[in-house]
Design a protein around this motif. Sequence first.
Motif, mmCIF file in Angstrom:
data_model
loop_
_atom_site.group_PDB
_atom_site.id
_atom_site.type_symbol
_atom_site.label_atom_id
_atom_site.label_comp_id
_atom_site.label_asym_id
_atom_site.label_seq_id
_atom_site.Cartn_x
_atom_site.Cartn_y
_atom_site.Cartn_z
ATOM 1 N N TYR A 400 4.778 19.696 22.950
ATOM 2 C CA TYR A 400 6.004 20.295 23.489
ATOM 3 C C TYR A 400 7.191 19.336 23.354
ATOM 4 N N THR A 401 6.971 18.082 23.724
ATOM 5 C CA THR A 401 8.038 17.083 23.651
ATOM 6 C C THR A 401 8.526 16.895 22.223
ATOM 7 N N LEU A 402 7.605 16.807 21.285
ATOM 8 C CA LEU A 402 7.965 16.615 19.880
ATOM 9 C C LEU A 402 8.660 17.855 19.317
ATOM 10 N N TYR A 403 8.146 19.026 19.680
ATOM 11 C CA TYR A 403 8.706 20.268 19.164
ATOM 12 C C TYR A 403 10.127 20.503 19.661
ATOM 13 N N LYS A 404 10.361 20.213 20.950
ATOM 14 C CA LYS A 404 11.689 20.424 21.514
ATOM 15 C C LYS A 404 12.735 19.529 20.853
ATOM 16 N N LYS A 405 12.358 18.299 20.574
ATOM 17 C CA LYS A 405 13.276 17.386 19.894
ATOM 18 C C LYS A 405 13.632 17.917 18.509
#
Length: 414
Positions: A400-405
């Motif tokens: 989630y963190t990587l995708y949002k960035k």
Amino acid sequence: MKIITLKEEEFDQFAKNHKYKSLYQTSNYAKVMKTEGYDYHYLGFINNSNDLIGATLLLYYKVAYAPYGFLIDYTNNDLIEELTTRLKKLLIKQKFIYLKINPLVHCAERDKTGKIISYNPEINDILEILKRNGYLHHGFNKYFENDKPRWVAITKLTTNNEKIYQQLNKQVRNKINNANKKGVDIIKVDKTDKENLKIFYEFIKRKRKKSIRYYKAILDNFKEEAELYFAYINPEKFVKYSQKYYEKELEKNEEYNQILQEKSRHGLSVKKIINTKMESDKNLSIYQNNLLKATRLFQEQPNGIIIGGALIIKYDKGVNLIIEGFDKNYRNYNPNYLLKWEILKEYNKEGYNYFNLNGISGEFEAKNKYSGLNEMKLGYSASAIEYIGEFDLIINKTAYTLYKKKMDKKGKRI
């Protein structure tokens, strides 16, 4: 509780009778988003008695998205808790990163100054229930940070057009009148004509990152519920009105000139009449210029010029403005103002209950780049409706963190 797959007909039947129904929780919208690369499921939520107690359209493209939220009772904590647990298990198996929802839950209705007209007393409880069950709230943002606007302008169609017109903001009325004076007409066009769609797309293609295929899919799937309108300059009407206003002002100007000469001859004060005459001179110049433009247009393009367009969807006795645009070269003809007014008038006569003018900002005090947008849309005797906002239910925290960035950089919207 069980989560089941619903047939299209079953989902639509349930959705159209739900408190939180919207055009975005329909099979038509699912098929539109299919053309944009999204797959979809119709999910139903049944209790131990096999009663259908909730449903949702679920779009997915790496992430899952329930447009304008689930069709459930958000005040029922036990229901939200059990549903969330089962949804997470389902989405983990299907390797989704997170689930996005933006429930059609009203926080408040406000007037054009931002003053609260009515407030949803359940909003804090609903917010707490969702947060308690792992839904990450994006906050009560004021602008267009979310995938769908958190603030919209809605005109309630509760009286006749004459009264609504008197309730319009003075600037809006002036813009509408100006469009009429310049010969602008509004027509409903054949939405199946590919050329009409191409013309319309030229007006709106820079407003959103959507292909022409997306708008064709709206027209194809919503069928009789979707309509396409054009604003065009009617040369014959433009000449007629320009001639009328020029001659009327010329007559007044000559009268002012006679009064000025008479007062000068008798040594009376002429300051007031000079100011009146100067204002008339300005108007006369404007009307003369319009008459020249109108005459030239009538000679060169007797069939007129299309200068703007709007796409609407009718749903649940309401009219929703999906998107509008116009040729910036004809900004001073105010086609966007007349478009909205003529659409409002038409569907008010047909008995519709409201006109949703779509997104506005939630900033009513500080001057910002959306102040003009708010002034225009709320100027149609509209209220500002504030929704609860957007939530993410995180399934895989690291991903989630990587995708949002990654997506923040791309600015991708559903």
